[in-house]
Write an enzyme that holds these catalytic residues in place. Structure first.
Site, PDB file in Angstrom:
ATOM      1  N   GLU A   1      48.282  28.976  46.278  1.00 62.27           N
ATOM      2  CA  GLU A   1      48.899  30.294  46.308  1.00 62.27           C
ATOM      3  C   GLU A   1      50.168  30.326  47.156  1.00 62.27           C
ATOM      4  OE1 GLU A   1      46.318  32.806  49.492  1.00 62.27           O
ATOM      5  OE2 GLU A   1      45.191  31.783  47.927  1.00 62.27           O
TER       6      GLU A   1
ATOM      7  N   GLU B   1      47.787  37.473  40.929  1.00 63.93           N
ATOM      8  CA  GLU B   1      46.749  38.181  41.680  1.00 63.93           C
ATOM      9  C   GLU B   1      47.025  39.675  41.777  1.00 63.93           C
ATOM     10  OE1 GLU B   1      43.865  38.525  42.388  1.00 63.93           O
ATOM     11  OE2 GLU B   1      43.361  37.444  44.232  1.00 63.93           O
TER      12      GLU B   1
ATOM     13  N   HIS C   1      43.802  25.924  42.364  1.00 54.46           N
ATOM     14  CA  HIS C   1      44.999  26.767  42.438  1.00 54.46           C
ATOM     15  C   HIS C   1      45.519  26.838  43.872  1.00 54.46           C
ATOM     16  CE1 HIS C   1      42.790  30.358  43.902  1.00 54.46           C
ATOM     17  NE2 HIS C   1      41.926  30.190  42.927  1.00 54.46           N
TER      18      HIS C   1
ATOM     19  N   ASP D   1      43.479  27.724  48.426  1.00 56.78           N
ATOM     20  CA  ASP D   1      44.264  28.552  49.336  1.00 56.78           C
ATOM     21  C   ASP D   1      45.744  28.188  49.267  1.00 56.78           C
ATOM     22  OD1 ASP D   1      42.099  30.056  50.087  1.00 56.78           O
ATOM     23  OD2 ASP D   1      41.712  28.971  51.932  1.00 56.78           O
TER      24      ASP D   1
ATOM     25  N   CYS E   1      42.780  38.035  52.053  1.00 54.43           N
ATOM     26  CA  CYS E   1      42.189  38.237  50.723  1.00 54.43           C
ATOM     27  C   CYS E   1      43.242  38.851  49.813  1.00 54.43           C
ATOM     28  CB  CYS E   1      40.970  39.156  50.834  1.00 54.43           C
ATOM     29  SG  CYS E   1      40.326  39.703  49.231  1.00 54.43           S
TER      30      CYS E   1
ATOM     31  N   ASP F   1      39.458  27.209  44.521  1.00 52.21           N
ATOM     32  CA  ASP F   1      40.480  27.913  45.284  1.00 52.21           C
ATOM     33  C   ASP F   1      40.914  27.023  46.446  1.00 52.21           C
ATOM     34  OD1 ASP F   1      41.948  29.602  46.906  1.00 52.21           O
ATOM     35  OD2 ASP F   1      40.390  31.124  47.104  1.00 52.21           O
TER      36      ASP F   1
ATOM     37  N   ASP G   1      37.803  35.722  55.043  1.00 50.43           N
ATOM     38  CA  ASP G   1      38.681  34.938  54.163  1.00 50.43           C
ATOM     39  C   ASP G   1      40.124  35.042  54.647  1.00 50.43           C
ATOM     40  OD1 ASP G   1      39.707  33.497  52.029  1.00 50.43           O
ATOM     41  OD2 ASP G   1      39.693  35.207  50.654  1.00 50.43           O
TER      42      ASP G   1
ATOM     43  N   ARG H   1      48.937  30.309  41.976  1.00 44.62           N
ATOM     44  CA  ARG H   1      48.592  31.716  42.185  1.00 44.62           C
ATOM     45  C   ARG H   1      49.751  32.390  42.916  1.00 44.62           C
ATOM     46  NH1 ARG H   1      43.607  34.080  45.925  1.00 44.62           N
ATOM     47  NH2 ARG H   1      44.916  35.601  47.003  1.00 44.62           N
TER      48      ARG H   1
END
Length: 302
Positions: free
Chosen positions: A118, A191, A116, A91, A126, A89, A62, A161
């Protein structure tokens, strides 16, 4: 049969309505379209589509190696199989702000209810590993502004995120969460929170829903839904739980075959043929065309 009978637009609207109640919604991570059907049958409120799981299914770590096309294709396959809303997700949005805008529209077309974006740098890591790096606040806000402006369905949930807690600490996470909401985020995913007090601090700082990531072997304790609800968390995800469970079972069965030269002793732990056919809704296909399903399922009761 075949596809969900609930439109993507309706799923998005229903998700918004559920979030408005303030209740805690549970989103286990689906690792296949069939597992999404199982999640729905067990009474959960939504389905999560994890970037880590999509990467693992492709045999990749990931670290941002998956493409938008791969994520959108799998998201569509999963979303079509369930009446539940799906959260994916996305990313870092797969590039610069223009790429983020395209990502939103492609995933919207795939039928998801939310996504989301980030604030990590590329290549990402990760969220529960050390050594993460986050972009500066201006870049993070540009991503969210681009995402919010690109959606065509106003009910598509744009979640931000932030991974800054593991880099600069909780106060920085609270400040960034506020800024992301001001930039247009409909919800916040803080997170790698350390404890319930940290989730509560984010909850008090913003007036939008917040998400808790209950991933195994991570930075956060595996809190109960009662714990999370008590501090105002609105969505909890279990991103890799089903994949880890399935792969753990698969490894044990393979070890059994190696050791015992047959899988016989492991059969009792397997999903039966009858149960599999039930999840696949063979009966529904029979209603549509009796020439498709015209046999008795072995082991079926009744």
């Amino acid at each position: 049969m075949l596809h969900s009978t609930v439109t993507a637009a309706t799923k998005r609207q229903l998700l918004r309505e559920r979030l408005a109640t303030g209740e805690l919604l549970r989103f286990p991570g689906s690792f296949t379209p069939l597992s999404a059907r199982l999640i729905e049958e067990k009474g959960f409120e939504g389905v999560y589509i994890s970037g880590a799981v999509l990467s693992a299914e492709l045999g990749l770590p990931d670290i941002g190696l998956t493409t938008l096309t791969e994520v959108a294709m799998r998201s569509n396959q999963i979303a079509r199989m369930t009446d539940l809303p799906t959260l994916v997700d996305a990313d870092t949005g797969f590039g610069e702000p223009m790429n983020v805008a395209r990502t939103v529209q492609v995933l919207e077309d795939a039928g998801v209810a939310g996504l989301h974006i980030e604030d990590q740098v590329n290549p990402k890591r990760c969220g529960h590993l050390d050594g993460k790096q986050v972009v500066d606040q201006d870049t993070a806000l540009k991503r969210i502004r681009a995402a919010a402006s690109a959606r065509r369905d106003p009910n598509l949930l744009i979640m931000a995120r932030t991974d800054i807690r593991g880099v600069e600490g909780l106060p920085a996470a609270v400040d960034r969460a506020k800024a992301l909401v001001d930039a247009g985020a409909d919800a916040i995913f803080p997170e790698a929170m350390k404890d319930l007090a940290e989730f509560e601090a984010v909850r008090k700082a913003v007036d939008v829903p917040i998400l808790a990531n209950m991933t195994e072997f991570g930075k956060s304790e595996l809190f109960t839904t009662t714990d999370l609800a008590s501090v105002g968390v609105n969505i909890v995800i279990y991103p890799v739980t089903l994949l880890r469970s399935a792969m753990g079972a698969a490894e044990r069965v393979l070890d059994t075959i190696v050791a015992e030269r047959t899988q016989q002793s492991a059969v009792g732990e397997m999903l039966t043929r009858a149960r599999l056919y039930e999840l696949l809704d063979y009966e529904g296909y029979n209603t549509f065309d009796s020439s498709v399903f015209n046999f008795e399922v072995p082991g079926r009761k009744g």
